[in-house]
Write an enzyme that holds these catalytic residues in place. Structure first.
Site, PDB file in Angstrom:
ATOM      1  N   GLU A   1      18.858  21.733  34.336  1.00 31.86           N
ATOM      2  CA  GLU A   1      17.933  20.854  33.548  1.00 31.86           C
ATOM      3  C   GLU A   1      18.355  19.737  33.004  1.00 31.86           C
ATOM      4  O   GLU A   1      19.239  19.589  32.213  1.00 31.86           O
ATOM      5  CB  GLU A   1      17.253  21.971  32.376  1.00 31.86           C
ATOM      6  CG  GLU A   1      16.227  21.319  31.448  1.00 31.86           C
ATOM      7  CD  GLU A   1      15.439  22.570  30.613  1.00 31.86           C
ATOM      8  OE1 GLU A   1      15.538  23.455  30.997  1.00 31.86           O
ATOM      9  OE2 GLU A   1      14.571  21.940  30.138  1.00 31.86           O
TER      10      GLU A   1
ATOM     11  N   SER B   1      10.399  29.698  27.699  1.00 33.95           N
ATOM     12  CA  SER B   1       9.300  28.662  27.356  1.00 33.95           C
ATOM     13  C   SER B   1       8.101  29.215  26.891  1.00 33.95           C
ATOM     14  O   SER B   1       7.082  28.306  26.268  1.00 33.95           O
ATOM     15  CB  SER B   1       9.282  27.613  28.259  1.00 33.95           C
ATOM     16  OG  SER B   1       8.786  28.265  29.623  1.00 33.95           O
TER      17      SER B   1
HETATM   18  N1  LIG Z   1       5.762  22.993  28.283  1.00 35.00           N
HETATM   19  C1  LIG Z   1       7.209  23.118  28.394  1.00 35.00           C
HETATM   20  N2  LIG Z   1       7.770  22.515  29.493  1.00 35.00           N
HETATM   21  C2  LIG Z   1       9.167  22.472  29.617  1.00 35.00           C
HETATM   22  O1  LIG Z   1       9.659  22.013  30.413  1.00 35.00           O
HETATM   23  C3  LIG Z   1       9.940  23.200  28.495  1.00 35.00           C
HETATM   24  C4  LIG Z   1       9.241  23.690  27.484  1.00 35.00           C
HETATM   25  N3  LIG Z   1       7.842  23.625  27.419  1.00 35.00           N
HETATM   26  N4  LIG Z   1       9.939  24.320  26.393  1.00 35.00           N
HETATM   27  C5  LIG Z   1      11.148  24.718  26.536  1.00 35.00           C
HETATM   28  C6  LIG Z   1      11.984  23.500  27.204  1.00 35.00           C
HETATM   29  C7  LIG Z   1      11.992  22.400  26.728  1.00 35.00           C
HETATM   30  N5  LIG Z   1      12.219  21.400  27.406  1.00 35.00           N
HETATM   31  C8  LIG Z   1      12.049  20.166  27.273  1.00 35.00           C
HETATM   32  C9  LIG Z   1      11.481  19.517  26.152  1.00 35.00           C
HETATM   33  C10 LIG Z   1      11.578  17.889  26.030  1.00 35.00           C
HETATM   34  C11 LIG Z   1      12.172  17.201  26.985  1.00 35.00           C
HETATM   35  C12 LIG Z   1      12.144  15.711  26.653  1.00 35.00           C
HETATM   36  O2  LIG Z   1      11.316  15.143  25.880  1.00 35.00           O
HETATM   37  N6  LIG Z   1      13.030  14.953  27.324  1.00 35.00           N
HETATM   38  C13 LIG Z   1      13.135  13.761  27.321  1.00 35.00           C
HETATM   39  C14 LIG Z   1      14.538  13.001  27.657  1.00 35.00           C
HETATM   40  C15 LIG Z   1      15.107  12.038  26.696  1.00 35.00           C
HETATM   41  C16 LIG Z   1      16.481  11.571  26.949  1.00 35.00           C
HETATM   42  O3  LIG Z   1      17.471  12.404  26.673  1.00 35.00           O
HETATM   43  O4  LIG Z   1      16.546  10.395  27.693  1.00 35.00           O
HETATM   44  C17 LIG Z   1      12.153  12.709  28.151  1.00 35.00           C
HETATM   45  O5  LIG Z   1      11.894  11.721  28.090  1.00 35.00           O
HETATM   46  O6  LIG Z   1      11.741  13.730  29.136  1.00 35.00           O
HETATM   47  C18 LIG Z   1      13.008  18.027  28.024  1.00 35.00           C
HETATM   48  C19 LIG Z   1      12.965  19.252  28.091  1.00 35.00           C
HETATM   49  C20 LIG Z   1      11.982  22.040  28.897  1.00 35.00           C
HETATM   50  N7  LIG Z   1      11.332  23.156  28.408  1.00 35.00           N
HETATM   51  C1  LIG Z   2      12.217  25.203  32.113  1.00 35.85           C
HETATM   52  C2  LIG Z   2      12.640  26.309  32.761  1.00 35.85           C
HETATM   53  C3  LIG Z   2      13.762  25.855  33.517  1.00 35.85           C
HETATM   54  C4  LIG Z   2      12.945  27.209  31.566  1.00 35.85           C
HETATM   55  O1  LIG Z   2      14.092  27.845  31.489  1.00 35.85           O
HETATM   56  C5  LIG Z   2      11.817  27.964  30.883  1.00 35.85           C
HETATM   57  O2  LIG Z   2      10.751  27.822  31.546  1.00 35.85           O
HETATM   58  O3  LIG Z   2      12.016  28.734  29.799  1.00 35.85           O
HETATM   59 MG   LIG Z   3      14.273  29.181  29.488  1.00 31.99          MG
END
Ligand SMILES: Nc1nc(=O)c2c([nH]1)NC[C@@H]1CN(c3ccc(C(=O)N[C@@H](CCC(=O)O)C(=O)O)cc3)CN21
Ligand SMILES: CC(C)C(=O)C(=O)O
Ligand SMILES: [Mg+2]
Length: 264
Positions: free
Chosen positions: A181, A46
């Protein structure tokens, strides 16, 4: 050896005490987080989004991961250090062995790889060579171009059964830890009960053995506004970052985080 080892995390799972995990990308945060009682520090890929400003984790290289792992190792005060194997570094067994060697020699105690059942052999070989592996399942950001977005995984019955079967297969293949995740809380709870190894969750509800967040997210820091549903800002009401980190550890231990508003 760090103060916290895989043995510590296994004992915590058995006793039912939750453990706290956060990403760390540099020596300062490694020092602050481990001093606040965070048991596991993740050098997450990330960092490609949070530090480098990319729109995905795909541009991150093994060299980037080594650089940040070295920095975290210098600041760490006894936590277990886990480093992500970046995009394409597990495409062949040779590449996985080379990348994992480099991360371990930079200071990692565990490497994490994204993928499901097809990585069982790789996990077995790494483990037999002295490299403990965490298998990252559910939402796997390195496959965002295949899946079409950062979406919750395992919502449909057949997908949930497949995820459970993969989790069991990877634990049997030798995975030392699992990370889930963005999966529904009930599925994460079932997986956590079904395997003997500690399970870490991010967006996976309160029943996993450990909790993970990106440290910048839990401090309320972002440059693109919207936070994922599973994020809580622990700076709220705290005078400084050290206090926010301690509040996070306390909330995880007390099972006060995550609550229903952070779950799927
Ligand atoms: N700042 C940051 N935090 C993270 O947790 C993260 C990163 N970057 N970069 C790599 C991945 C990308 N991640 C993500 C990015 C977006 C969502 C997201 O917006 N999820 C929706 C889910 C929608 C659905 O399917 O219902 C949400 O509303 O949380 C989730 C994980 C987790 N990781
Ligand atoms: C969100 C966590 C699990 C990760 O893989 C990352 O920070 O890259
Ligand atoms: Mg990762």
């Amino acid at each position: 050896m760090p103060d916290i080892t895989l043995t510590t995390l296994n004992k915590l799972k058995q006793s039912g005490e939750k453990f706290a995990c956060l990403t760390a990308y540099d020596a300062l945060f490694a020092h602050l987080e481990s001093s606040a009682g965070v048991e596991l520090l993740l050098i997450g890929d990330s960092l490609g989004m949070v530090l480098q400003g990319h729109d995905s984790t795909l541009p991150v290289t093994v060299e980037d991961m080594e650089y940040h792992t070295r920095a975290v190792k210098r600041g760490n005060q006894g936590a277990l250090i886990m480093s992500d194997l970046p995009f394409m570094s597990c495409a062949t067994l040779d590449r996985a062995l080379d990348a994992s060697t480099r991360l371990m020699q930079a200071g990692a105690h565990v490497v994490k790889l994204e993928g499901a059942g097809w990585l069982a052999d790789t996990i077995g070989v790494l483990t037999r060579n002295g490299i403990p592996v965490c298998a990252h399942l559910g939402l796997t950001p390195q496959t965002v171009n295949v899946t079409g977005g950062y979406k919750v995984q395992g919502r449909e019955d057949d997908k949930a059964r497949e995820l459970l079967a993969d989790a069991i297969a990877l634990a049997e293949a030798g995975a030392a830890l699992l990370l889930l995740e963005c999966v529904p809380s009930a599925l994460a709870a079932e997986i956590t009960r079904s395997v003997n190894v500690p399970v870490i969750g991010i967006g996976a509800g309160p029943d996993t053995d450990g909790q993970m967040l990106v440290v910048h997210d839990m401090l309320g820091l972002s440059f693109n506004g919207r936070m994922a549903k599973f994020v809580k800002n622990f700076m709220t009401g705290q005078p400084d970052i050290q206090s926010a980190l301690r509040a996070y550890v306390a909330a995880v231990k007390a099972i006060e985080f995550p609550t229903a508003e952070h779950e799927f």
